[in-house]
Design a protein around this motif. Structure first.
Motif, PDB file in Angstrom:
ATOM      1  N   ILE A  53     -18.096 -29.146   7.725  1.00 57.65           N
ATOM      2  CA  ILE A  53     -18.578 -28.003   8.506  1.00 57.65           C
ATOM      3  C   ILE A  53     -18.026 -26.706   7.920  1.00 57.65           C
ATOM      4  CG2 ILE A  53     -18.469 -26.836  10.757  1.00 57.65           C
ATOM      5  CD1 ILE A  53     -18.402 -29.740  11.985  1.00 57.65           C
ATOM      6  N   LEU A  54     -16.723 -26.690   7.631  1.00 58.66           N
ATOM      7  CA  LEU A  54     -16.102 -25.479   7.077  1.00 58.66           C
ATOM      8  C   LEU A  54     -16.668 -25.138   5.709  1.00 58.66           C
ATOM      9  CD1 LEU A  54     -12.402 -26.034   8.187  1.00 58.66           C
ATOM     10  CD2 LEU A  54     -14.053 -24.390   9.131  1.00 58.66           C
ATOM     11  N   LYS A  55     -16.914 -26.139   4.883  1.00 57.48           N
ATOM     12  CA  LYS A  55     -17.527 -25.905   3.570  1.00 57.48           C
ATOM     13  C   LYS A  55     -18.917 -25.292   3.740  1.00 57.48           C
ATOM     14  CE  LYS A  55     -18.331 -26.461  -0.883  1.00 57.48           C
ATOM     15  NZ  LYS A  55     -17.934 -25.398  -1.776  1.00 57.48           N
ATOM     16  N   GLY A  56     -19.641 -25.768   4.750  1.00 56.23           N
ATOM     17  CA  GLY A  56     -20.984 -25.248   5.033  1.00 56.23           C
ATOM     18  C   GLY A  56     -20.994 -23.814   5.551  1.00 56.23           C
ATOM     19  N   GLN A  57     -19.849 -23.294   5.901  1.00 58.73           N
ATOM     20  CA  GLN A  57     -19.740 -21.901   6.355  1.00 58.73           C
ATOM     21  C   GLN A  57     -19.814 -20.927   5.180  1.00 58.73           C
ATOM     22  OE1 GLN A  57     -20.231 -22.380   9.881  1.00 58.73           O
ATOM     23  NE2 GLN A  57     -18.919 -20.577   9.924  1.00 58.73           N
ATOM     24  N   ASN A  58     -19.742 -21.447   3.956  1.00 57.08           N
ATOM     25  CA  ASN A  58     -19.858 -20.628   2.738  1.00 57.08           C
ATOM     26  C   ASN A  58     -18.890 -19.447   2.729  1.00 57.08           C
ATOM     27  OD1 ASN A  58     -21.974 -22.187   1.542  1.00 57.08           O
ATOM     28  ND2 ASN A  58     -23.362 -21.284   3.042  1.00 57.08           N
ATOM     29  N   GLY A  59     -17.625 -19.730   3.028  1.00 58.99           N
ATOM     30  CA  GLY A  59     -16.603 -18.684   2.982  1.00 58.99           C
ATOM     31  C   GLY A  59     -16.435 -17.905   4.268  1.00 58.99           C
ATOM     32  N   LYS A  60     -17.370 -18.058   5.187  1.00 62.79           N
ATOM     33  CA  LYS A  60     -17.250 -17.374   6.477  1.00 62.79           C
ATOM     34  C   LYS A  60     -16.359 -18.212   7.385  1.00 62.79           C
ATOM     35  CE  LYS A  60     -21.895 -15.477   6.133  1.00 62.79           C
ATOM     36  NZ  LYS A  60     -23.262 -15.655   6.582  1.00 62.79           N
ATOM     37  N   PRO A  61     -15.607 -17.557   8.256  1.00 60.27           N
ATOM     38  CA  PRO A  61     -14.730 -18.331   9.137  1.00 60.27           C
ATOM     39  C   PRO A  61     -15.514 -19.055  10.230  1.00 60.27           C
ATOM     40  CG  PRO A  61     -14.646 -16.023   9.738  1.00 60.27           C
ATOM     41  CD  PRO A  61     -15.484 -16.118   8.486  1.00 60.27           C
ATOM     42  N   ALA A  62     -14.916 -20.124  10.700  1.00 63.70           N
ATOM     43  CA  ALA A  62     -15.438 -20.825  11.871  1.00 63.70           C
ATOM     44  C   ALA A  62     -14.368 -20.715  12.946  1.00 63.70           C
ATOM     45  CB  ALA A  62     -15.713 -22.287  11.545  1.00 63.70           C
ATOM     46  N   ASN A  63     -14.760 -20.936  14.183  1.00 61.14           N
ATOM     47  CA  ASN A  63     -13.772 -21.021  15.258  1.00 61.14           C
ATOM     48  C   ASN A  63     -13.887 -22.413  15.868  1.00 61.14           C
ATOM     49  OD1 ASN A  63     -15.898 -20.944  17.206  1.00 61.14           O
ATOM     50  ND2 ASN A  63     -15.951 -18.723  17.004  1.00 61.14           N
ATOM     51  N   SER A  65     -14.917 -23.371  18.690  1.00 60.45           N
ATOM     52  CA  SER A  65     -16.194 -23.578  19.374  1.00 60.45           C
ATOM     53  C   SER A  65     -17.289 -23.984  18.375  1.00 60.45           C
ATOM     54  CB  SER A  65     -16.588 -22.313  20.128  1.00 60.45           C
ATOM     55  OG  SER A  65     -17.830 -22.486  20.754  1.00 60.45           O
ATOM     56  N   THR A  66     -17.326 -23.301  17.250  1.00 64.00           N
ATOM     57  CA  THR A  66     -18.303 -23.631  16.205  1.00 64.00           C
ATOM     58  C   THR A  66     -18.111 -25.066  15.731  1.00 64.00           C
ATOM     59  OG1 THR A  66     -18.341 -21.335  15.450  1.00 64.00           O
ATOM     60  CG2 THR A  66     -19.140 -22.994  13.898  1.00 64.00           C
ATOM     61  N   LEU A  67     -16.856 -25.428  15.487  1.00 58.74           N
ATOM     62  CA  LEU A  67     -16.567 -26.793  15.030  1.00 58.74           C
ATOM     63  C   LEU A  67     -16.976 -27.807  16.083  1.00 58.74           C
ATOM     64  CD1 LEU A  67     -13.075 -26.253  13.347  1.00 58.74           C
ATOM     65  CD2 LEU A  67     -15.292 -26.522  12.218  1.00 58.74           C
ATOM     66  N   ASN A  68     -16.611 -27.550  17.344  1.00 56.77           N
ATOM     67  CA  ASN A  68     -16.973 -28.472  18.429  1.00 56.77           C
ATOM     68  C   ASN A  68     -18.485 -28.664  18.521  1.00 56.77           C
ATOM     69  OD1 ASN A  68     -14.645 -29.486  19.668  1.00 56.77           O
ATOM     70  ND2 ASN A  68     -14.298 -27.560  20.732  1.00 56.77           N
ATOM     71  N   ASP A  69     -19.227 -27.567  18.415  1.00 54.98           N
ATOM     72  CA  ASP A  69     -20.688 -27.626  18.535  1.00 54.98           C
ATOM     73  C   ASP A  69     -21.326 -28.435  17.414  1.00 54.98           C
ATOM     74  OD1 ASP A  69     -20.543 -26.052  20.797  1.00 54.98           O
ATOM     75  OD2 ASP A  69     -21.173 -24.204  19.783  1.00 54.98           O
ATOM     76  N   ARG A  70     -20.722 -28.408  16.240  1.00 52.01           N
ATOM     77  CA  ARG A  70     -21.339 -29.036  15.077  1.00 52.01           C
ATOM     78  C   ARG A  70     -20.769 -30.411  14.739  1.00 52.01           C
ATOM     79  NH1 ARG A  70     -21.654 -25.085  10.285  1.00 52.01           N
ATOM     80  NH2 ARG A  70     -22.939 -26.771   9.519  1.00 52.01           N
ATOM     81  N   MET A  71     -19.760 -30.846  15.478  1.00 52.52           N
ATOM     82  CA  MET A  71     -19.154 -32.157  15.213  1.00 52.52           C
ATOM     83  C   MET A  71     -20.146 -33.284  15.508  1.00 52.52           C
ATOM     84  SD  MET A  71     -16.017 -31.932  14.083  1.00 52.52           S
ATOM     85  CE  MET A  71     -15.273 -33.510  14.448  1.00 52.52           C
ATOM     86  N   VAL A  72     -20.123 -34.313  14.682  1.00 54.73           N
ATOM     87  CA  VAL A  72     -20.941 -35.500  14.926  1.00 54.73           C
ATOM     88  C   VAL A  72     -20.434 -36.205  16.168  1.00 54.73           C
ATOM     89  CG1 VAL A  72     -21.618 -37.759  14.010  1.00 54.73           C
ATOM     90  CG2 VAL A  72     -21.561 -35.759  12.498  1.00 54.73           C
TER      91      VAL A  72
END
Length: 152
Positions: A53-63, A65-72
């Motif tokens: 997920i973090l790699k897919g952010q292309n250098g932009k930060p995640a929080n 909430s973002t990680l939780n929403d995108r977790m399998v």
């Protein structure tokens, strides 16, 4: 897979129940093979998912909430996963300059390098797991799985 043989029963299992049990057995097998592929990297499937997920952010930060929403796996404790990845120097966490209450999470260079290796191991595991299937088989299977409505 002979479900009845695995469960050591001579009685036939009703089709609906057999199907669910079969899916659970396949899920368990995939979970075990995933853990085995990631074991050399000392990461869990959930930690691997966070890195992707973090790699897919292309250098932009995640929080978080973002990680939780995108977790399998929505059952994951994302804070704990991030903490473990920080200890491995795979991710870093910073406080947002504009909003001090916001935590930003990035993948590190080391995390990206290790993710490449992990992804290669996972691809090998997937290819091995699906070696007896054709592309048409996989398309059909995905169409069938799309019919499962797990939200009801």
């Amino acid at each position: 897979m002979d479900v009845e043989k695995i469960l050591k029963t001579n009685k036939p299992i009703p089709l609906e129940g057999r199907t669910i049990i079969h899916l659970l057995l396949i899920h368990q097998s995939i979970t075990e093979k995933t853990a085995e592929a990631l074991k050399p990297f000392d990461v869990s499937a959930q930690q691997f998912n966070v890195l992707r997920i973090l790699k897919g952010q292309n250098g932009k930060p995640a929080n978080l909430s973002t990680l939780n929403d995108r977790m399998v796996s929505k059952m994951s404790n994302t804070t704990r996963l991030v903490d473990k990845l920080i200890l491995k120097d795979f991710v870093k966490r910073t406080v947002c300059k504009e909003n001090r209450r916001k935590i930003e999470i990035y993948i590190t260079e080391k995390g990206e390098e290790e993710l490449i290796k992990m992804s290669s191991a996972m691809l090998g595991m997937e290819k091995n797991l699906l070696k007896n299937t054709t592309e048409e088989d996989l398309k059909t299977l995905n169409k069938l799985l799309d019919k499962f409505n797990t939200d009801n």
